[in-house]
Design an enzyme around this catalytic site. Sequence first.
Site, PDB file in Angstrom:
ATOM      1  N   ARG A 210       0.835  -1.192   0.000  1.00 16.09           N
ATOM      2  CA  ARG A 210       0.000   0.000   0.000  1.00 16.09           C
ATOM      3  C   ARG A 210       0.877   1.252   0.000  1.00 16.09           C
ATOM      4  NH1 ARG A 210      -2.312  -3.610   3.635  1.00 16.09           N
ATOM      5  NH2 ARG A 210      -4.470  -4.220   3.178  1.00 16.09           N
ATOM      6  N   LYS A 234      -2.323  -2.661   7.916  1.00 15.67           N
ATOM      7  CA  LYS A 234      -3.467  -2.063   8.592  1.00 15.67           C
ATOM      8  C   LYS A 234      -3.674  -2.770   9.931  1.00 15.67           C
ATOM      9  CE  LYS A 234      -6.243  -0.321   4.730  1.00 15.67           C
ATOM     10  NZ  LYS A 234      -7.546  -0.403   4.044  1.00 15.67           N
ATOM     11  N   HIS A 306      -2.576   2.797  -5.882  1.00 15.30           N
ATOM     12  CA  HIS A 306      -3.373   1.599  -5.604  1.00 15.30           C
ATOM     13  C   HIS A 306      -3.570   0.756  -6.866  1.00 15.30           C
ATOM     14  CE1 HIS A 306      -5.610  -0.529  -2.556  1.00 15.30           C
ATOM     15  NE2 HIS A 306      -6.573  -0.762  -3.428  1.00 15.30           N
ATOM     16  N   ARG A 309      -0.757  -1.499  -7.166  1.00 14.72           N
ATOM     17  CA  ARG A 309      -0.991  -2.645  -6.273  1.00 14.72           C
ATOM     18  C   ARG A 309      -1.883  -3.670  -6.968  1.00 14.72           C
ATOM     19  NH1 ARG A 309      -1.441  -4.228  -0.740  1.00 14.72           N
ATOM     20  NH2 ARG A 309      -3.511  -4.829  -0.058  1.00 14.72           N
ATOM     21  N   HIS A 332      -3.889  -9.554   3.098  1.00 16.37           N
ATOM     22  CA  HIS A 332      -5.303  -9.741   3.415  1.00 16.37           C
ATOM     23  C   HIS A 332      -5.489 -10.989   4.271  1.00 16.37           C
ATOM     24  CE1 HIS A 332      -6.564  -6.485   0.931  1.00 16.37           C
ATOM     25  NE2 HIS A 332      -6.210  -7.045  -0.204  1.00 16.37           N
ATOM     26  N   TYR A 341      -9.421 -10.284  -8.843  1.00  9.41           N
ATOM     27  CA  TYR A 341      -8.336 -10.588  -9.781  1.00  9.41           C
ATOM     28  C   TYR A 341      -8.637 -11.815 -10.633  1.00  9.41           C
ATOM     29  CZ  TYR A 341      -6.396  -7.358  -6.472  1.00  9.41           C
ATOM     30  OH  TYR A 341      -6.215  -6.265  -5.670  1.00  9.41           O
TER      31      TYR A 341
END
Length: 356
Positions: A210, A234, A306, A309, A332, A341
């Site tokens: 990120r 995060k 992003h 990414r 994730h 994706y």
Amino acid sequence: MRRELLLEKIDQLKEIMPWFVLEYYQSKLAVPYSFTTLYEYLKEYRRFFEWLQDSDLVAVERIADIPLDVLEHLTKKDMEAFILYLRERPLLNANTTQNGVSQTTINRTLSALSSLFKYLTEEVENEQGEPYFYRNVMKKVSTKKKKETLAARAENIKQKLFLGDETMEFLDYVDKEYQVNLSKRALSSFQKNKERDLAILALLLASGVRLSEAVNLDLRDVNLNMMIIEVTRKGGKRDSVNVAGFAKPYLEAYMGIRQQRYKAEKTDTAFFLSEYRGLPNRIDASSIEKMVAKYSADFKIRVTPHKLRHTLATRLYDATKSQVLVSHQLGHANTQVTDLYTHIVNDEQKNALDQL
């Protein structure tokens, strides 16, 4: 926005906020939330509190004097009135007669308020170990999400990705062709930051980190021998991220000029530096966003960090067909987020239709 200016604007907003918002700010700073996120949240709180004053829902002249019990006793109708205000108020600083802000903006405002109310009703503790109040009106407020299938979203995003050979073509373009039509002044600026900019682009495209993770990288976090970086995900979790080998020469080239070009001392721990008033500083997110937009628009189409990414994630899934691997690479917790994706690279449905 430069970090110094961002912190200055945050301090200006903090000066007008009620005490419970300042407590919220300190709590989220420890999570840690990024300064950019907290700045955006503080702006949303100012807008909400100003509306409370204008709507006579609170009888104080200063935002800082708004009492906590006003939030405790807000009704669902009050919040719906605020949403209607957002939808119908005239747009500011726009040459248009259109009223209201977008649904995306409304959702962002409500998200900021939900975070504050959750803190006040669930997370904070008073002297008795209890939250300040229990009634969370935001739980009764529904948001309208943009309706779009994964296939439609994938098709829209696909046009803004540098897939296949375009990843290296993009880096080669910035390295060898971008400077051709620059003015002398622009060329001087480009040449000063060329190695750094290429290193940032290569890292984003080779790791999928990120923007905030790239900004917050320190020297100690980067292992060029192993091509592994340590980032803070995060929620404050530390994670090791593999970096594709094609980024190595760009990162090494940047390291070769970092100290001399940006006057870096041993105390300058940030990996990516900028120079501000003759002194080295950690590069800020806004500078990277502008840099990515500038180079990508000149190459093919204007994109955000992003989207770089997304590019890495799509290329990795295309090569492995493993959503688990892609999820781990992106940090994730599950594979649900990576469903996108599979739609970007899935040509089987189109091929089947072609046979009809």
